[in-house]
Design a protein around this motif. Structure first.
Motif, PDB file in Angstrom:
ATOM      1  N   LEU A  66     -27.137 -35.717  11.194  1.00 39.00           N
ATOM      2  CA  LEU A  66     -27.898 -34.926  12.161  1.00 39.00           C
ATOM      3  C   LEU A  66     -29.109 -34.275  11.503  1.00 39.00           C
ATOM      4  N   GLN A  67     -28.905 -33.697  10.327  1.00 39.54           N
ATOM      5  CA  GLN A  67     -29.998 -33.030   9.633  1.00 39.54           C
ATOM      6  C   GLN A  67     -31.068 -34.018   9.187  1.00 39.54           C
ATOM      7  N   ALA A  68     -30.713 -35.286   9.026  1.00 41.45           N
ATOM      8  CA  ALA A  68     -31.672 -36.307   8.597  1.00 41.45           C
ATOM      9  C   ALA A  68     -32.565 -36.797   9.734  1.00 41.45           C
ATOM     10  N   LEU A  69     -32.194 -36.548  10.967  1.00 35.65           N
ATOM     11  CA  LEU A  69     -32.983 -37.063  12.097  1.00 35.65           C
ATOM     12  C   LEU A  69     -34.472 -36.726  11.982  1.00 35.65           C
ATOM     13  N   PRO A  70     -34.861 -35.456  11.796  1.00 34.06           N
ATOM     14  CA  PRO A  70     -36.301 -35.159  11.685  1.00 34.06           C
ATOM     15  C   PRO A  70     -36.970 -35.847  10.492  1.00 34.06           C
ATOM     16  N   MET A  71     -36.245 -36.037   9.407  1.00 26.67           N
ATOM     17  CA  MET A  71     -36.820 -36.708   8.235  1.00 26.67           C
ATOM     18  C   MET A  71     -37.128 -38.173   8.525  1.00 26.67           C
ATOM     19  N   PHE A  72     -36.433 -38.756   9.501  1.00 25.45           N
ATOM     20  CA  PHE A  72     -36.672 -40.147   9.892  1.00 25.45           C
ATOM     21  C   PHE A  72     -37.610 -40.235  11.101  1.00 25.45           C
ATOM     22  N   GLY A  73     -38.229 -39.131  11.463  1.00 23.47           N
ATOM     23  CA  GLY A  73     -39.181 -39.130  12.561  1.00 23.47           C
ATOM     24  C   GLY A  73     -38.568 -38.931  13.931  1.00 23.47           C
ATOM     25  N   VAL A  74     -37.281 -38.627  13.988  1.00 24.25           N
ATOM     26  CA  VAL A  74     -36.620 -38.383  15.267  1.00 24.25           C
ATOM     27  C   VAL A  74     -36.628 -36.871  15.486  1.00 24.25           C
ATOM     28  N   GLU A  75     -37.709 -36.407  16.095  1.00 25.15           N
ATOM     29  CA  GLU A  75     -37.889 -34.972  16.293  1.00 25.15           C
ATOM     30  C   GLU A  75     -37.721 -34.562  17.744  1.00 25.15           C
ATOM     31  N   ALA A  76     -37.674 -35.533  18.643  1.00 28.51           N
ATOM     32  CA  ALA A  76     -37.482 -35.248  20.067  1.00 28.51           C
ATOM     33  C   ALA A  76     -35.984 -35.156  20.338  1.00 28.51           C
ATOM     34  N   LEU A  77     -35.441 -33.950  20.178  1.00 26.35           N
ATOM     35  CA  LEU A  77     -34.004 -33.717  20.332  1.00 26.35           C
ATOM     36  C   LEU A  77     -33.771 -32.784  21.507  1.00 26.35           C
ATOM     37  N   TYR A  78     -32.872 -33.197  22.388  1.00 26.61           N
ATOM     38  CA  TYR A  78     -32.636 -32.464  23.629  1.00 26.61           C
ATOM     39  C   TYR A  78     -31.144 -32.222  23.833  1.00 26.61           C
ATOM     40  N   VAL A  79     -30.849 -31.173  24.581  1.00 25.24           N
ATOM     41  CA  VAL A  79     -29.459 -30.870  24.916  1.00 25.24           C
ATOM     42  C   VAL A  79     -29.402 -30.423  26.372  1.00 25.24           C
ATOM     43  N   SER A  80     -28.339 -30.805  27.037  1.00 23.60           N
ATOM     44  CA  SER A  80     -28.122 -30.433  28.433  1.00 23.60           C
ATOM     45  C   SER A  80     -27.611 -29.000  28.521  1.00 23.60           C
ATOM     46  N   GLN A  81     -28.332 -28.189  29.262  1.00 19.43           N
ATOM     47  CA  GLN A  81     -27.923 -26.805  29.465  1.00 19.43           C
ATOM     48  C   GLN A  81     -26.566 -26.729  30.153  1.00 19.43           C
ATOM     49  N   ARG A  82     -26.384 -27.560  31.162  1.00 15.42           N
ATOM     50  CA  ARG A  82     -25.115 -27.546  31.901  1.00 15.42           C
ATOM     51  C   ARG A  82     -23.943 -27.955  31.002  1.00 15.42           C
ATOM     52  N   SER A  83     -24.154 -28.965  30.158  1.00 12.71           N
ATOM     53  CA  SER A  83     -23.082 -29.403  29.252  1.00 12.71           C
ATOM     54  C   SER A  83     -22.693 -28.287  28.290  1.00 12.71           C
ATOM     55  N   LEU A  84     -23.681 -27.569  27.776  1.00 14.52           N
ATOM     56  CA  LEU A  84     -23.373 -26.435  26.896  1.00 14.52           C
ATOM     57  C   LEU A  84     -22.569 -25.374  27.636  1.00 14.52           C
ATOM     58  N   GLU A  85     -23.045 -25.003  28.834  1.00  8.56           N
ATOM     59  CA  GLU A  85     -22.382 -23.950  29.603  1.00  8.56           C
ATOM     60  C   GLU A  85     -20.959 -24.328  29.980  1.00  8.56           C
ATOM     61  N   GLU A  86     -20.746 -25.572  30.381  1.00 10.70           N
ATOM     62  CA  GLU A  86     -19.408 -26.021  30.781  1.00 10.70           C
ATOM     63  C   GLU A  86     -18.415 -25.969  29.622  1.00 10.70           C
ATOM     64  N   ARG A  87     -18.925 -26.025  28.399  1.00 11.87           N
ATOM     65  CA  ARG A  87     -18.049 -26.018  27.225  1.00 11.87           C
ATOM     66  C   ARG A  87     -18.075 -24.688  26.483  1.00 11.87           C
ATOM     67  N   GLY A  88     -18.721 -23.694  27.084  1.00 14.54           N
ATOM     68  CA  GLY A  88     -18.760 -22.359  26.492  1.00 14.54           C
ATOM     69  C   GLY A  88     -19.574 -22.270  25.219  1.00 14.54           C
ATOM     70  N   LEU A  89     -20.553 -23.157  25.063  1.00 18.64           N
ATOM     71  CA  LEU A  89     -21.404 -23.169  23.874  1.00 18.64           C
ATOM     72  C   LEU A  89     -22.776 -22.591  24.211  1.00 18.64           C
ATOM     73  N   HIS A  90     -23.517 -22.248  23.171  1.00 19.68           N
ATOM     74  CA  HIS A  90     -24.855 -21.703  23.341  1.00 19.68           C
ATOM     75  C   HIS A  90     -25.824 -22.461  22.450  1.00 19.68           C
ATOM     76  N   GLN A  91     -27.064 -22.534  22.875  1.00 26.10           N
ATOM     77  CA  GLN A  91     -28.086 -23.229  22.105  1.00 26.10           C
ATOM     78  C   GLN A  91     -28.250 -22.593  20.732  1.00 26.10           C
ATOM     79  N   SER A  92     -28.035 -21.296  20.629  1.00 25.50           N
ATOM     80  CA  SER A  92     -28.210 -20.603  19.350  1.00 25.50           C
ATOM     81  C   SER A  92     -27.191 -21.042  18.294  1.00 25.50           C
ATOM     82  N   SER A  93     -26.080 -21.631  18.721  1.00 20.62           N
ATOM     83  CA  SER A  93     -25.069 -22.092  17.756  1.00 20.62           C
ATOM     84  C   SER A  93     -25.346 -23.507  17.252  1.00 20.62           C
ATOM     85  N   SER A  94     -26.449 -24.102  17.703  1.00 25.89           N
ATOM     86  CA  SER A  94     -26.790 -25.466  17.312  1.00 25.89           C
ATOM     87  C   SER A  94     -27.262 -25.519  15.868  1.00 25.89           C
ATOM     88  N   SER A  95     -26.853 -26.556  15.168  1.00 27.45           N
ATOM     89  CA  SER A  95     -27.272 -26.756  13.788  1.00 27.45           C
ATOM     90  C   SER A  95     -28.650 -27.420  13.703  1.00 27.45           C
TER      91      SER A  95
END
Length: 119
Positions: A66-95
């Protein structure tokens, strides 16, 4: 001109090989300078959690990939707000630095890419 590729990762990192395969495809695409984006959806949002202990499940740690993605030029990373909320997660806990998208923005995102792979 290269076609853009969106990889949608929907599986938790411990539920089988799909999460690793999605990351491998993203890294390979980035290595060949393809415009690659990655969307974490459904249980795929668990991949972003920094507090994983894969060894207890006899799984390999995906955090280095996961940490290597930006080094390989994969910088367009997205997450579903609904998926986070349904699982009790927050964007701030993302690595990773990911863009939080609501359902309307998800639809627009998918429409922007030429090819979409879902794992």
């Amino acid at each position: 001109m290269s076609k853009s590729l969106l990889i949608i990762s929907r599986q938790a990192p411990w539920s089988g090989p799909s999460a690793r395969e999605a990351l491998d495809i993203a890294l390979a695409g980035g290595a060949f300078d393809l415009p690659v984006g990655m969307l974490f959806l459904d249980d795929g949002v668990f991949q972003l959690s920094g507090a994983q202990q894969p060894a207890s499940l006899q799984q390999k740690d995906l955090s280095a990939n996961l940490q290597a993605l930006p080094m390989f030029g994969v910088e367009a990373l997205y997450v579903s707000q609904r998926s986070l909320e349904e699982r009790g997660l927050h964007q701030s806990s993302s690595s990773l630095a990911v863009e939080l998208l609501n359902d309307t923005a998800l639809t627009a995102l998918i429409d922007r890419y030429d090819q979409v792979i879902t794992l």
